[in-house]
Write an enzyme that holds these catalytic residues in place. Structure first.
Site, PDB file in Angstrom:
ATOM      1  N   ASN A  88       0.811  -1.234   0.000  1.00 22.23           N
ATOM      2  CA  ASN A  88       0.000   0.000   0.000  1.00 22.23           C
ATOM      3  C   ASN A  88       0.840   1.278   0.000  1.00 22.23           C
ATOM      4  O   ASN A  88       0.353   2.337  -0.417  1.00 22.23           O
ATOM      5  CB  ASN A  88      -0.918  -0.021   1.238  1.00 22.23           C
ATOM      6  CG  ASN A  88      -1.524   1.333   1.538  1.00 22.23           C
ATOM      7  OD1 ASN A  88      -2.485   1.751   0.896  1.00 22.23           O
ATOM      8  ND2 ASN A  88      -0.943   2.057   2.492  1.00 22.23           N
ATOM      9  N   TYR A 153       3.577   8.940 -11.385  1.00 17.02           N
ATOM     10  CA  TYR A 153       2.636   8.216 -10.513  1.00 17.02           C
ATOM     11  C   TYR A 153       1.784   7.235 -11.328  1.00 17.02           C
ATOM     12  O   TYR A 153       1.631   6.064 -10.951  1.00 17.02           O
ATOM     13  CB  TYR A 153       1.750   9.236  -9.795  1.00 17.02           C
ATOM     14  CG  TYR A 153       0.773   8.658  -8.810  1.00 17.02           C
ATOM     15  CD1 TYR A 153       1.205   8.194  -7.569  1.00 17.02           C
ATOM     16  CD2 TYR A 153      -0.587   8.593  -9.101  1.00 17.02           C
ATOM     17  CE1 TYR A 153       0.295   7.670  -6.647  1.00 17.02           C
ATOM     18  CE2 TYR A 153      -1.493   8.077  -8.184  1.00 17.02           C
ATOM     19  CZ  TYR A 153      -1.047   7.617  -6.960  1.00 17.02           C
ATOM     20  OH  TYR A 153      -1.948   7.102  -6.057  1.00 17.02           O
ATOM     21  N   LYS A 157       1.622   3.143 -11.085  1.00 17.82           N
ATOM     22  CA  LYS A 157       0.383   2.443 -10.729  1.00 17.82           C
ATOM     23  C   LYS A 157      -0.070   1.499 -11.853  1.00 17.82           C
ATOM     24  O   LYS A 157      -0.637   0.441 -11.592  1.00 17.82           O
ATOM     25  CB  LYS A 157      -0.708   3.461 -10.379  1.00 17.82           C
ATOM     26  CG  LYS A 157      -0.409   4.266  -9.113  1.00 17.82           C
ATOM     27  CD  LYS A 157      -0.285   3.370  -7.896  1.00 17.82           C
ATOM     28  CE  LYS A 157      -0.163   4.133  -6.592  1.00 17.82           C
ATOM     29  NZ  LYS A 157      -0.076   3.256  -5.416  1.00 17.82           N
TER      30      LYS A 157
HETATM   31  P1  NAP Z   1      -0.892   8.765   2.553  1.00 19.51           P
HETATM   32  O1  NAP Z   1      -1.923   9.217   3.532  1.00 19.51           O
HETATM   33  O2  NAP Z   1       0.062   9.746   1.980  1.00 19.51           O
HETATM   34  O3  NAP Z   1      -0.073   7.546   3.202  1.00 19.51           O
HETATM   35  C1  NAP Z   1       0.983   6.950   2.527  1.00 19.51           C
HETATM   36  C2  NAP Z   1       1.604   5.909   3.420  1.00 19.51           C
HETATM   37  O4  NAP Z   1       2.736   5.345   2.733  1.00 19.51           O
HETATM   38  C3  NAP Z   1       2.109   6.480   4.718  1.00 19.51           C
HETATM   39  O5  NAP Z   1       1.857   5.560   5.750  1.00 19.51           O
HETATM   40  C4  NAP Z   1       3.601   6.628   4.477  1.00 19.51           C
HETATM   41  O6  NAP Z   1       4.265   6.489   5.720  1.00 19.51           O
HETATM   42  C5  NAP Z   1       3.869   5.432   3.572  1.00 19.51           C
HETATM   43  N1  NAP Z   1       5.068   5.592   2.766  1.00 19.51           N
HETATM   44  C6  NAP Z   1       5.341   6.535   1.834  1.00 19.51           C
HETATM   45  N2  NAP Z   1       6.553   6.363   1.322  1.00 19.51           N
HETATM   46  C7  NAP Z   1       7.078   5.272   1.944  1.00 19.51           C
HETATM   47  C8  NAP Z   1       8.315   4.599   1.852  1.00 19.51           C
HETATM   48  N3  NAP Z   1       9.287   4.989   1.009  1.00 19.51           N
HETATM   49  N4  NAP Z   1       8.519   3.512   2.636  1.00 19.51           N
HETATM   50  C9  NAP Z   1       7.566   3.110   3.502  1.00 19.51           C
HETATM   51  N5  NAP Z   1       6.372   3.709   3.631  1.00 19.51           N
HETATM   52  C10 NAP Z   1       6.139   4.784   2.864  1.00 19.51           C
HETATM   53  O7  NAP Z   1      -1.579   8.069   1.277  1.00 19.51           O
HETATM   54  P2  NAP Z   1      -2.991   7.313   1.145  1.00 19.51           P
HETATM   55  O8  NAP Z   1      -3.943   8.266   0.550  1.00 19.51           O
HETATM   56  O9  NAP Z   1      -3.357   6.599   2.381  1.00 19.51           O
HETATM   57  O10 NAP Z   1      -2.598   6.257  -0.006  1.00 19.51           O
HETATM   58  C11 NAP Z   1      -2.278   4.904   0.252  1.00 19.51           C
HETATM   59  C12 NAP Z   1      -2.118   4.184  -1.066  1.00 19.51           C
HETATM   60  O11 NAP Z   1      -3.317   4.310  -1.837  1.00 19.51           O
HETATM   61  C13 NAP Z   1      -0.996   4.771  -1.933  1.00 19.51           C
HETATM   62  O12 NAP Z   1      -0.342   3.738  -2.627  1.00 19.51           O
HETATM   63  C14 NAP Z   1      -1.752   5.657  -2.900  1.00 19.51           C
HETATM   64  O13 NAP Z   1      -1.041   5.823  -4.100  1.00 19.51           O
HETATM   65  C15 NAP Z   1      -3.033   4.845  -3.093  1.00 19.51           C
HETATM   66  N6  NAP Z   1      -4.158   5.650  -3.576  1.00 19.51           N
HETATM   67  C16 NAP Z   1      -4.667   6.682  -2.818  1.00 19.51           C
HETATM   68  C17 NAP Z   1      -5.751   7.413  -3.309  1.00 19.51           C
HETATM   69  C18 NAP Z   1      -6.363   8.546  -2.535  1.00 19.51           C
HETATM   70  O14 NAP Z   1      -7.283   9.211  -3.067  1.00 19.51           O
HETATM   71  N7  NAP Z   1      -5.967   8.816  -1.288  1.00 19.51           N
HETATM   72  C19 NAP Z   1      -6.286   7.106  -4.565  1.00 19.51           C
HETATM   73  C20 NAP Z   1      -5.739   6.067  -5.311  1.00 19.51           C
HETATM   74  C21 NAP Z   1      -4.674   5.341  -4.797  1.00 19.51           C
HETATM   75  P3  NAP Z   1       5.629   7.210   6.158  1.00 19.51           P
HETATM   76  O15 NAP Z   1       5.598   8.606   5.608  1.00 19.51           O
HETATM   77  O16 NAP Z   1       5.573   7.112   7.644  1.00 19.51           O
HETATM   78  O17 NAP Z   1       6.714   6.363   5.562  1.00 19.51           O
END
Ligand code: NAP
Length: 245
Positions: A88, A153, A157
């Site tokens: 994730n 991005y 994906k």
């Molecule tokens: P978020 O709130 O920014 O959280 C991202 C998470 O990934 C955080 O826990 C961050 O933790 C961790 N992370 C980032 N870089 C990392 C690294 N190099 N190593 C380990 N952990 C890392 O994002 P989210 O919205 O929950 O998104 C979660 C997933 O869903 C992502 O893959 C995103 O692309 C996907 N997604 C989100 C949406 C949306 O609308 N929110 C839509 C489509 C897809 P740390 O900073 O503590 O490392």
């Protein structure tokens, strides 16, 4: 539903990954939660323990191969199995193509795609021996549609979808399933802060007329992780309110 299952979730410190971790723990899984922020992971472990669940935090960067390998090793050393892997962790470094810097491309591809590859390779060794496993990759609707300003991005994906399907084919003879989820716009701190005009423009593209929630995604992860979903592999499950069909 997931009693005795060991689940590894990356990007668990906040957002969707945190909600997935809570949902899997609530349904009986022992969760190994990972991200770079140790403090937030600690709070999550405490919250799961307070609710009667079991969790272990492993701090690490998925873009770093040795950290990714160490995460799977830590889960296996602590619990003797790895049943579920949820890839994730994800980042964005948006910018128009003509101005996108190499380091923005590399950071996004290394975190979103290479991280999932390394973790899957490590987990698959254990799952193949177990002759069971569930790998769930969190991709994005823009990996299917494309999006201006997000070449890195969207490529990462879309790459995750190819990785999912290839791994599903390779690992099927070992009874390991691999599926992807493609979330649409999910309510997070980021979407909450958007100006009203931008929010309304986005909402106009969504037939169901609302953003999704982290719980919508966590629920689908639970579904795919369950024993009852053992005949589903190589699939891409869109959770986007109908914005892409
Ligand atoms: P978020 O709130 O920014 O959280 C991202 C998470 O990934 C955080 O826990 C961050 O933790 C961790 N992370 C980032 N870089 C990392 C690294 N190099 N190593 C380990 N952990 C890392 O994002 P989210 O919205 O929950 O998104 C979660 C997933 O869903 C992502 O893959 C995103 O692309 C996907 N997604 C989100 C949406 C949306 O609308 N929110 C839509 C489509 C897809 P740390 O900073 O503590 O490392």
């Amino acid at each position: 539903m997931l009693k005795d299952k060991i689940a590894v979730i990356t990007g668990a410190s906040r957002g969707i990954g945190r909600t997935i971790s809570l949902e899997l723990a609530r349904n009986g899984a022992t969760v190994v939660v990972s991200a770079r922020n140790a403090e937030l992971l600690g709070q999550l472990v405490d919250e799961i323990a307070a609710g009667g669940g079991k969790a272990l935090a492993v701090v690490g960067d998925v873009a770093n191969t040795s950290d990714a390998d160490r995460l799977i090793e830590a889960a296996f050393t602590a619990f003797g199995r790895v049943d579920i892997l949820v890839n994730n962790a994800g980042i964005t470094r948006d910018g128009i193509l003509l101005r996108m810097r190499d380091e923005d491309w590399d950071a996004v591809l290394d975190t979103n795609l290479k991280g999932a590859f390394v973790l899957t390779r490590a987990a698959a060794k254990i799952m193949a021996k177990q002759r069971s496993g569930r790998i769930i990759n969190i991709s994005s609707v823009v990996g299917e549609m494309g999006n201006a300003g997000q070449a890195n991005y969207c490529a990462s994906k879309a790459g995750l979808i190819g990785l999912t399907k290839s791994n599903a084919r390779e690992l099927s003879k070992r009874n390991v399933t691999v599926n992807a989820i493609t979330p649409g716009f999910i309510s997070t701190e980021m979407t909450d802060e958007l100006p009203e005009k931008v929010r309304n423009e986005l909402l106009a593209q969504i037939p169901l007329g609302r953003f999704g929630s982290a719980a919508d995604i966590a629920h689908a992860v639970l579904f795919l992780a369950a024993d009852q979903s053992g005949y589903i592999t190589g699939q891409v499950l869109g959770i986007n309110g109908g914005m892409y069909m």
